[in-house]
Write an enzyme that holds these catalytic residues in place. Structure first.
Site, PDB file in Angstrom:
ATOM      1  N   GLY A 198       0.811  -1.208   0.000  1.00 35.45           N
ATOM      2  CA  GLY A 198       0.000   0.000   0.000  1.00 35.45           C
ATOM      3  C   GLY A 198       0.843   1.256   0.000  1.00 35.45           C
ATOM      4  CB  SER A 199      -0.128   4.709   0.721  1.00 37.03           C
ATOM      5  OG  SER A 199      -0.593   4.661   2.065  1.00 37.03           O
ATOM      6  N   GLY A 202       0.462   4.626   4.837  1.00 38.88           N
ATOM      7  CA  GLY A 202      -0.071   3.437   5.487  1.00 38.88           C
ATOM      8  C   GLY A 202       1.025   2.583   6.101  1.00 38.88           C
ATOM      9  N   GLY A 203       2.128   2.442   5.380  1.00 41.28           N
ATOM     10  CA  GLY A 203       3.245   1.674   5.901  1.00 41.28           C
ATOM     11  C   GLY A 203       3.849   2.286   7.145  1.00 41.28           C
ATOM     12  CD  GLU A 222       4.785  -3.987  -3.634  1.00 44.37           C
ATOM     13  OE1 GLU A 222       4.279  -3.306  -4.549  1.00 44.37           O
ATOM     14  OE2 GLU A 222       4.601  -5.210  -3.509  1.00 44.37           O
ATOM     15  CB  CYS A 256       3.590  -1.125  -6.744  1.00 38.70           C
ATOM     16  SG  CYS A 256       3.762  -2.841  -7.264  1.00 38.70           S
TER      17      CYS A 256
END
Length: 469
Positions: A198-199, A202-203, A222, A256
């Site tokens: 995700g973003s 978010g990470g 990722e 991505c």
């Protein structure tokens, strides 16, 4: 609602942990058969699965192809289990003459435990409930609890139901819904690792939750990637332009591996060719309203800072766009200009001398991929040391969209492409994220795992006294 969410997470994790005890003790060959059964179940129910995924607004052909890819991932990990190399079995027999004297030491990988997986927005099958994180974790002997993505809840429920039918215990695959479920899932004491696609924001949020645990656990995220492309003067402008436009707008740019940054020679007609190719493309519906808003906001900011080189047709309010800047101006705008814009937008950077590229490339953030287009290898030789430190996958005369599911694939890269650049989220090696090594010193032979016994009953690859057996 929060109390109900916590109870749902608690129930799913506890069920997974209980089911995981028998699963981790299941011989790898038997786990392989189960994984093949999951693949068969996904294909058998394809006619039910892809219509449910219409909530993603993805076309039928894409969804059907993704179901096939998801099944292929489970089959790959069945092969990995039967091969046995993933356990990394090492045997050192005793050597009293060594300095210091060496006892009998044997090491192999074991499953970690319950794995929490955050489903991705852009792959409702291949990076979601039955995605690569789930397949690799189950292969390693770990039960999984997935936090469904809010963009495809019905698809998530149906996929989980299909997969559970093929598992020996449905508790091996838990599923929870809702943004609020993320925190109790990450912080649950029985969760031993987290996988996320995700973003960047978010990470970072997940990493913060992990850092708040009394026992921090591995986090395999990722995140963002601009996937730079270097086009050298010997490349063919028409081929580069058509390939770039197709890669940029594939899936409305919601990958991505979208090529978000392209270095083009100032001479040779490259810019004009790219402008014409992108001008012939069109936008389309994006996966969620949040993603759509993010793309419009980020592309708007780029339009304020850079020249618009080309724009495609507007469809559903989304316009593919390419912005342009000279090499010096781009370098002055770093690091902001190298941030990912998730969608069909990219920056073209003009340069006059390829010798000027390494200094700028060294300043870029880490990426999943880096690509070179050239007629021959000599022209690119000086770029190789820079690019190999910049990205996890280097591509020659191709485009980054499309990630093969194979033994050799590496889908990761330096921060912010991923949180753990030594690991991959795609391919056979991704199983290593969910394992931990255990060494046995002077251990009774009858108590050793079969993979570490001298007679090697499972026939797994072993390194014995420093040599491959």
């Amino acid at each position: 609602m929060t109390g109900q969410v916590n109870e749902s997470v608690q129930s799913a994790v506890e069920a997974a942990a209980a089911a995981g005890e028998a699963w981790r003790a299941t011989p790898p060959a038997e786990r392989a058969t189960v994984l093949e059964g999951v693949a068969d179940a996904l294909l058998k129910h394809a006619e039910d699965l892809w219509p449910a995924a219409e909530e993603t607004r993805l076309p039928e052909a894409r969804l059907r192809g993704e179901i096939a890819r998801t099944a292929a991932q489970f089959r790959l990990f069945a092969e990995v289990l039967r091969d046995g190399g993933w356990v990394e079995a090492v045997i050192d027999h005793p050597d009293p003459g060594a300095t210091p004297p060496r006892p009998d030491v044997r090491r192999m990988n074991h499953p970690l435990g319950v794995v929490a997986v955050f489903a991705a927005s852009n792959f409702p099958f291949a990076f979601s409930v039955a995605g690569g994180d789930t397949a690799s974790a189950l292969a390693a002997g770990c039960p999984v609890v997935v936090k469904a993505h809010e963009g495809h809840p019905r698809t998530s429920d149906l996929t989980a139901s299909v997969v559970r039918q093929a598992l020996p215990d449905p508790g091996l695959l838990g599923l929870v819904h809702g943004f609020e479920a993320g925190e109790p899932l990450v912080k649950h004491p029985l969760v031993t690792a987290v996988g996320f696609t995700g973003s960047l924001a978010g990470g970072k949020a997940i990493q913060k939750l992990i850092d708040e645990r009394p026992d921090p656990i591995p986090f395999y995220g990722e995140l963002g990637s601009v996937n730079p492309v270097v086009v050298l003067p010997s490349a063919d402008p028409a081929e580069v332009a058509s390939g770039f436009a197709a890669s940029l707008t594939l899936g409305v740019g919601q990958f991505c591996t979208n090529p978000g940054l392209v270095f083009l020679p100032a001479e040779g007609g490259f810019e004009q060719a790219v402008a014409e190719a992108v001008g012939a493309t069109g936008g389309g519906p994006m996966l969620t309203g949040k993603i759509r808003e993010g793309y419009l906001r980020q592309s708007g900011l780029l339009a304020e800072r850079l020249t618009v080189l080309a724009g495609g047709s507007t469809v559903d309010g989304i316009t593919p766009q390419v912005f342009a800047a000279g090499l010096d101006a781009f370098a002055d705008g770093l690091p902001e200009l190298a941030e990912e814009c998730f969608g069909p937008a990219a920056i073209v950077v003009r340069y006059r001398d390829p010798a000027d590229l390494p200094a700028v490339l060294r300043r870029l953030p880490g990426s999943l991929t880096a690509t070179v287009h050239a007629a021959g290898p000599e022209e690119a030789r000086d770029l190789v040391p820079v690019l190999s430190r910049l990205a996890g996958r280097l591509i020659w005369n191709g485009w980054p969209t499309g990630v093969a599911v194979s033994w050799a694939m590496h889908h990761g890269g330096p921060w912010p492409a991923s949180t753990a650049p030594a690991h991959t989220s795609v391919g056979a090696a991704s199983i290593g994220r969910w394992t931990t090594p255990v060494a046995y010193q002077d251990w009774p032979a009858d108590l050793l795992p079969p993979e570490l016994r001298d007679d090697n009953p499972l026939g797994v690859p072993q390194r014995v006294d420093g040599r491959r057996a």
